[in-house]
Design an enzyme around this catalytic site. Structure first.
Site, PDB file in Angstrom:
ATOM      1  N   SER A   1     121.421  -5.389  13.205  1.00  0.00           N
ATOM      2  CA  SER A   1     120.706  -6.114  14.251  1.00  0.00           C
ATOM      3  C   SER A   1     119.776  -7.166  13.630  1.00  0.00           C
ATOM      4  O   SER A   1     120.262  -8.073  12.951  1.00  0.00           O
ATOM      5  CB  SER A   1     119.972  -5.094  15.132  1.00  0.00           C
ATOM      6  OG  SER A   1     119.476  -5.687  16.283  1.00  0.00           O
TER       7      SER A   1
ATOM      8  N   ASP B   1     127.999  -4.691  23.686  1.00  0.00           N
ATOM      9  CA  ASP B   1     126.633  -4.896  23.178  1.00  0.00           C
ATOM     10  C   ASP B   1     125.884  -5.849  24.122  1.00  0.00           C
ATOM     11  O   ASP B   1     126.242  -7.026  24.212  1.00  0.00           O
ATOM     12  CB  ASP B   1     126.714  -5.487  21.758  1.00  0.00           C
ATOM     13  CG  ASP B   1     125.344  -5.564  21.089  1.00  0.00           C
ATOM     14  OD1 ASP B   1     124.325  -5.569  21.805  1.00  0.00           O
ATOM     15  OD2 ASP B   1     125.308  -5.627  19.850  1.00  0.00           O
TER      16      ASP B   1
ATOM     17  N   HIS C   1     125.203  -1.698  21.318  1.00  0.00           N
ATOM     18  CA  HIS C   1     124.388  -2.215  20.214  1.00  0.00           C
ATOM     19  C   HIS C   1     124.183  -1.156  19.133  1.00  0.00           C
ATOM     20  O   HIS C   1     124.038  -1.484  17.962  1.00  0.00           O
ATOM     21  CB  HIS C   1     123.036  -2.692  20.765  1.00  0.00           C
ATOM     22  CG  HIS C   1     122.277  -3.532  19.789  1.00  0.00           C
ATOM     23  ND1 HIS C   1     122.742  -4.748  19.339  1.00  0.00           N
ATOM     24  CD2 HIS C   1     121.092  -3.321  19.148  1.00  0.00           C
ATOM     25  CE1 HIS C   1     121.868  -5.252  18.478  1.00  0.00           C
ATOM     26  NE2 HIS C   1     120.868  -4.402  18.344  1.00  0.00           N
TER      27      HIS C   1
HETATM   28  C1  MLT Z   1     117.041 -10.282  16.707  1.00  0.00           C
HETATM   29  O1  MLT Z   1     115.964 -10.465  17.242  1.00  0.00           O
HETATM   30  O2  MLT Z   1     117.256 -10.454  15.504  1.00  0.00           O
HETATM   31  C2  MLT Z   1     118.136  -9.829  17.587  1.00  0.00           C
HETATM   32  O3  MLT Z   1     117.835 -10.115  18.913  1.00  0.00           O
HETATM   33  C3  MLT Z   1     118.424  -8.391  17.403  1.00  0.00           C
HETATM   34  C4  MLT Z   1     117.225  -7.553  17.674  1.00  0.00           C
HETATM   35  O4  MLT Z   1     117.004  -7.155  18.825  1.00  0.00           O
HETATM   36  O5  MLT Z   1     116.508  -7.260  16.746  1.00  0.00           O
END
Ligand code: MLT
Length: 207
Positions: free
Chosen positions: A108, A158, A189
């Site tokens: 992520s 996701d 996710h």
């Molecule tokens: C991010 O902020 O890098 C992406 O949206 C994934 C997350 O939720 O961290």
């Protein structure tokens, strides 16, 4: 296992038991920390050295690797700055622990900073496993990735990082010359056993 604050990032380091394996750079998701991905690293690359920094940005108390304005809307100046800081940490940690260039294993937000490293400081990584990644930069710079291996795993359901977004990142990395293997899993996710098995298999092919 070492916990140290000597280097610029709070991190944990687990030395290799099998020095033939490339070290893994573990990059956690939003709200995680340096401890989060150690079990995943041990599962996908048993015996590899593990280097696991904590992101230096706090969003409502949750560590991240760069700032964002909203979910999926990134502060790209901060992405650039933080990617360079992380690349400099990798250089220092490699000297301190005598490591070859690591393969990133990011989830992520951690996968997104790993993608930023590939696009901005490609020499920092020997390759990357990007779990639920999207493009960190709308207009990536030209980059010479010289066949660097990248595994991307996305979840068809996701809600945070739609597969089309992962697809766009895969195209950007391929345009830069990376060798990208991309798979869409019947997942959301969160990570699944399939992520673990596919990552392990792919990493075994690199060693
Ligand atoms: C991010 O902020 O890098 C992406 O949206 C994934 C997350 O939720 O961290």
């Amino acid at each position: 296992m070492t916990t140290t604050e000597d280097l610029a990032f709070i991190h944990r380091f687990e030395p290799a038991r099998d020095a033939a394996l490339p070290p893994l750079l573990l990059l956690h998701g939003t709200g995680g920390d340096e401890n989060d991905l150690l079990p995943l690293g041990q599962a996908v690359a048993p015996g590899a050295a593990l280097l696991s920094p904590r992101g230096q940005v706090l969003e409502n108390g949750m560590p991240r690797f760069f700032r964002r304005m909203a979910e999926g809307v990134f502060d790209e100046d901060d992405v650039r700055r933080r990617a360079h800081e992380l690349a400099d940490f990798i250089t220092a940690a490699r000297q301190q622990y005598r490591l070859p260039a690591p393969v990133a294993l990011g989830f992520s937000n951690g996968a997104n900073i790993a993608a930023a490293l590939l696009l901005l400081r490609p020499e920092a990584l020997a390759g990357a496993v990007l779990l639920r990644a999207m493009p960190p930069l709308r207009q990536p710079p030209e980059v010479a990735l010289g066949g660097k291996p990248v595994l991307m795993l996305s979840g068809v359901a996701d809600p945070i990082i739609p597969p089309a977004s992962s697809q766009l990142l895969a195209e950007q990395l391929r345009a830069g010359g990376a060798t990208v293997t991309q798979k869409e899993l019947p997942a959301g996710h969160g990570l699944t056993q399939m992520d673990v098995a596919l990552s392990k298999n792919w990493l075994a092919g690199l060693a």
